[in-house]
Design an enzyme around this catalytic site. Structure first.
Site, PDB file in Angstrom:
ATOM      1  N   GLY A 194       4.264   7.773  16.345  1.00 25.73           N
ATOM      2  CA  GLY A 194       4.675   8.604  15.506  1.00 25.73           C
ATOM      3  C   GLY A 194       5.524   9.576  15.525  1.00 25.73           C
ATOM      4  CG  MET A 220      -0.361   8.258   7.867  1.00 23.08           C
ATOM      5  SD  MET A 220       0.884  10.226   7.840  1.00 23.08           S
ATOM      6  CE  MET A 220       0.231  10.796   8.670  1.00 23.08           C
ATOM      7  CE  LYS A 230       7.094  13.599   1.288  1.00 20.19           C
ATOM      8  NZ  LYS A 230       5.530  12.833   2.066  1.00 20.19           N
ATOM      9  CB  ALA A 290       4.332  10.641   8.087  1.00 14.93           C
TER      10      ALA A 290
HETATM   11  P1  ATR Z   1       8.680   9.109   8.033  1.00 13.64           P
HETATM   12  O1  ATR Z   1       8.840   9.997   6.924  1.00 13.64           O
HETATM   13  O2  ATR Z   1       7.889   7.833   8.126  1.00 13.64           O
HETATM   14  O3  ATR Z   1       7.662   9.894   9.066  1.00 13.64           O
HETATM   15  P2  ATR Z   1      10.340   9.109   9.718  1.00 13.64           P
HETATM   16  O4  ATR Z   1      10.868  10.803  10.179  1.00 13.64           O
HETATM   17  O5  ATR Z   1      11.694   8.135   9.456  1.00 13.64           O
HETATM   18  O6  ATR Z   1      10.180   8.927   8.437  1.00 13.64           O
HETATM   19  O7  ATR Z   1       9.606   8.644  11.201  1.00 13.64           O
HETATM   20  C1  ATR Z   1       9.758   7.284  11.355  1.00 13.64           C
HETATM   21  C2  ATR Z   1       8.910   7.355  12.777  1.00 13.64           C
HETATM   22  O8  ATR Z   1       8.676   5.661  12.716  1.00 13.64           O
HETATM   23  C3  ATR Z   1       9.788   7.362  14.090  1.00 13.64           C
HETATM   24  O9  ATR Z   1       8.829   8.742  14.832  1.00 13.64           O
HETATM   25  C4  ATR Z   1      10.408   5.933  14.173  1.00 13.64           C
HETATM   26  O10 ATR Z   1      10.270   6.853  16.425  1.00 13.64           O
HETATM   27  P3  ATR Z   1      11.537   7.051  16.594  1.00 13.64           P
HETATM   28  O11 ATR Z   1      11.615   8.295  16.228  1.00 13.64           O
HETATM   29  O12 ATR Z   1      11.540   6.357  18.128  1.00 13.64           O
HETATM   30  O13 ATR Z   1      13.317   6.550  15.997  1.00 13.64           O
HETATM   31  C5  ATR Z   1       9.037   5.384  14.394  1.00 13.64           C
HETATM   32  N1  ATR Z   1       9.440   3.898  14.080  1.00 13.64           N
HETATM   33  C6  ATR Z   1       9.930   3.590  13.301  1.00 13.64           C
HETATM   34  N2  ATR Z   1      10.331   2.029  14.069  1.00 13.64           N
HETATM   35  C7  ATR Z   1      10.094   1.708  15.040  1.00 13.64           C
HETATM   36  C8  ATR Z   1       9.577   1.209  15.577  1.00 13.64           C
HETATM   37  N3  ATR Z   1      10.432  -0.952  15.516  1.00 13.64           N
HETATM   38  N4  ATR Z   1       8.884   0.880  16.834  1.00 13.64           N
HETATM   39  C9  ATR Z   1       8.215   1.953  16.542  1.00 13.64           C
HETATM   40  N5  ATR Z   1       9.016   3.883  15.773  1.00 13.64           N
HETATM   41  C10 ATR Z   1       9.377   3.120  15.461  1.00 13.64           C
END
Ligand code: ATR
Length: 270
Positions: A127, A216, A66, A131
């Protein structure tokens, strides 16, 4: 002549978009073909060019392209600019245009399909990844009282929040997950870990009386986030299947000039 569309992703095999767009087209007998195209990670631009040369009229873009799609466009809509990400492409001659329909799709599902209010509500988003950035513009346009973005990596939440702090918007605040306090009327989950069956530990008491919870992510059963929200006393929960169908309808309307009926398509996918 059959009109050609596609979704670009990597991987893309799981995508429901072809089913959704073929169902939309069928509502008026439009002759379209909508393909899944797995673009190579190192050559998204080449994949887009090849699709255009094959007669492609428009495309959706999903993970992880994206942001690259945004960079590739000659012109983008305001909401795509806010998101710095594009999920819908189309051409005007040689000019590649981009929009981001994710936020509008989510707001439409929350407000019109679920019948929940965003206006003047306290919103918590879990998050701070792509997204979240993708939906912030349309979410803020609903004028909630405030939006708190809580993220495992607090700094990312703070940076994202700052990017949306302007005098016309409701307050947007960033924080960590473990230090999170306050009470919220609408909680939106955008932690991708929710996909894989885990939820990070969150403090109790975040849900105000009558609060609702929106994931989501979608699945065949209630997601871990929805189960958490129910345990916390949420008045209602929903997953993101409606968002998926509504963002697709927005894209379809851009391409085809008419708005498909989303209700039957959601029922079909369930
Ligand atoms: P997306 O496009 O789905 O938003 P992304 O940009 O990789 O994907 O973002 C993933 C989100 O999930 C982030 O907010 C991430 O937190 P971090 O910024 O601290 O990495 C969150 N996330 C992923 N795994 C997680 C976990 N086990 N516990 C808490 N937050 C998590």
């Amino acid at each position: 002549m059959t009109a050609l569309y596609c979704v670009f992703g990597n991987p893309v095999g799981h995508s429901r978009s072809p089913d959704i767009h073929h169902a939309f087209a069928g509502q008026r007998g439009d002759d379209i073909r909508y393909e899944k195209r797995e673009a190579p990670l190192e050559d998204f631009a080449g994949a887009v060019k090849a699709f255009r040369q094959a007669g492609g009229l428009g495309a959706n873009v999903t993970v992880p392209f994206k942001e690259q799609a945004f960079e590739l466009c000659h012109a983008v809509t305001e909401r795509a600019g806010q998101a710095a990400a594009v999920n819908t492409l189309w051409w005007d001659g040689d000019q590649l245009h981009g929009d981001n329909t994710d936020g509008a799709g989510m707001v439409k599902d929350i407000r019109d399909n679920q019948g929940w209010t965003i206006h003047q509500k306290r919103v918590l988003i879990l998050g701070a990844g792509g997204a979240v950035r993708g939906v912030m513009g349309p979410l803020l346009a609903e004028q909630p009282t405030l939006v708190r973005i809580a993220n495992r990596t607090e700094e990312k939440a703070a940076i994202l929040a700052r990017g949306f702090m302007d005098g016309n918007n409701p307050p947007v605040l960033g924080s960590g997950l473990d230090t999170l306090t306050g009470q919220f009327d609408l909680v939106i989950n955008a932690i991708s870990a929710g996909l894989h069956g885990e939820m990070p530990a969150l403090p109790d008491g975040l849900l105000a009386e009558g609060a609702v919870a929106y994931d989501m992510v979608y699945g065949s059963e209630p997601t871990p986030f929805m189960r958490w929200a129910n345990e916390q006393g949420a008045a209602a929960t929903a997953d993101g299947l409606g968002m998926l169908v509504e963002q697709a309808a927005e894209a379809f309307e851009i391409w085809r000039g008419w708005r498909p009926d989303t209700g039957p398509v959601m029922a079909m996918l369930r």
